[in-house]
Design an enzyme around this catalytic site. Structure first.
Site, mmCIF file in Angstrom:
data_model
loop_
_atom_site.group_PDB
_atom_site.id
_atom_site.type_symbol
_atom_site.label_atom_id
_atom_site.label_comp_id
_atom_site.label_asym_id
_atom_site.label_seq_id
_atom_site.Cartn_x
_atom_site.Cartn_y
_atom_site.Cartn_z
ATOM 1 N NE ARG A 239 8.261 22.364 35.391
ATOM 2 C CZ ARG A 239 9.024 22.866 36.223
ATOM 3 N NH1 ARG A 239 9.023 24.118 37.124
ATOM 4 N NH2 ARG A 239 10.012 21.947 36.813
ATOM 5 C CD GLU A 268 11.186 27.036 30.194
ATOM 6 O OE1 GLU A 268 12.161 26.415 30.645
ATOM 7 O OE2 GLU A 268 10.130 27.668 30.886
ATOM 8 C CG HIS A 287 12.787 27.762 34.190
ATOM 9 N ND1 HIS A 287 12.002 26.699 33.498
ATOM 10 C CD2 HIS A 287 12.544 27.397 35.291
ATOM 11 C CE1 HIS A 287 11.550 25.809 34.114
ATOM 12 N NE2 HIS A 287 11.844 26.212 35.708
#
Length: 322
Positions: A239, A268, A287
């Protein structure tokens, strides 16, 4: 009036293809663009009784949940979602249901595979050499082997153990640290437990595999990065907020780190003008750790199952039960 279902953050426009949505007695709407503005999110979602969220792409704090009076069921892919206020959902009578797909129900995690993709992309300079060929060049850089080098694993849970296993297979010396790690647990994973400072100072490649929490937010800061050698690489597929992003970018700009492979970010999707987009010595991915066909199929199939079960009055995989 048919039940209305919102499927959020379907970035690639593929959610419809991975499950039998037509089996639901519902009107299903797919949202392909991320809705960052909270007021706009509430306005767009107000008519829906069911919302399907993809991981933590959209947050559901108390303020948002309380502003959605029609919401009965919130399905999140995976069995954990820190961006949903579970207590608030329970108080408001909203059922939160999870899915299988990328967690402990799988023998091997796709995020571990991506971690090694980023490591090799950096050490063997794959993006630069690909670009060189396309621009008419040939062999502009010299890569590094992993054999004999030290792999540091921050967080030796399920993902960390899988990454450590591959490191050992490639002939690396594997060291590890986490707040509750024991010598026995490290040895069982093929690693050697070290102190936190030694992990940063000794690693040729340091990879992060810990859950984001109050105690891990900012765990990798300027002080930790200063311990790393200028020849070392950092990988983050966990993360974004675990790392002080500004401190990491400064280290990369100033050449105090050889490179970083980053799959996760504090914000994001990344804004168009985000400073990460111009940070040198990086391989950046959006991601992708869990984004595979197999995982998506499991995620969305279980999402449809969760909605059907809710309609039958027998919800499954409830995450916010009393």
């Amino acid at each position: 009036m048919a039940l209305r279902v919102a499927v959020l953050d379907d970035y690639q426009g593929v959610a419809r293809d991975y499950a039998d949505w037509d089996s639901l007695p519902a009107q299903v709407e797919f949202f392909h663009e991320h809705i960052a503005d909270r007021d706009e999110l509430v306005r767009r979602l107000a008519p829906f009784a069911v919302i399907a969220a993809m991981r933590e792409r959209t947050a559901f704090p108390r303020e948002v949940l309380a502003a959605l009076p029609n919401l009965e069921l919130l399905v999140t892919t995976g069995m954990r979602n820190a961006s949903i206020d579970m207590a608030a959902a329970r108080e408001l009578g909203i059922v939160v249901s999870g899915t299988g797909g990328a967690g402990a129900d799988r023998s091997w995690a796709p995020t571990a595979e991506l971690t090694w993709g980023l490591i090799f992309a950096l050490l063997r300079r794959i993006p630069e050499e690909d670009r060189s060929i396309r621009e008419g060049g040939w062999q502009r850089g010299i890569g590094l082997e992993v054999v004999g080098r030290t792999l540091g694993v921050l967080g030796l849970g399920r993902l960390g153990r899988q990454v450590a296993q591959v490191g050992r297979a490639f002939g690396m010396d594997v060291i590890a640290w986490s707040q509750n790690l024991t010598d026995e647990a490290a040895a069982a994973a093929g690693a050697r437990q070290v102190e936190k400072d030694e992990l940063f100072a000794s690693s040729d490649v340091l990879t992060i595999h810990t859950v984001l929490s109050k105690r891990t937010r900012g765990l990798v800061g300027a002080a930790e990065l200063a311990l790393m050698r200028p020849t070392a690489y950092l990988i983050n597929t966990s993360r974004g907020p675990i790392v002080d992003e500004a401190a990491l970018r400064a280290a990369l700009h100033e050449g105090r780190l050889a490179g970083a492979g980053i799959d996760v970010f504090a914000q994001e999707p990344l804004p168009a003008d985000d400073p990460w987009r111009s940070t040198p010595r990086t391989v950046l991915t959006p991601h992708l750790g869990y984004v595979t066909e197999d995982v998506y199929r499991n995620f969305y199939t279980d999402t449809v199952e969760s909605i059907a079960a809710h309609l039958q009055g027998a919800p499954v995989r409830v995450l916010n039960a009393d």
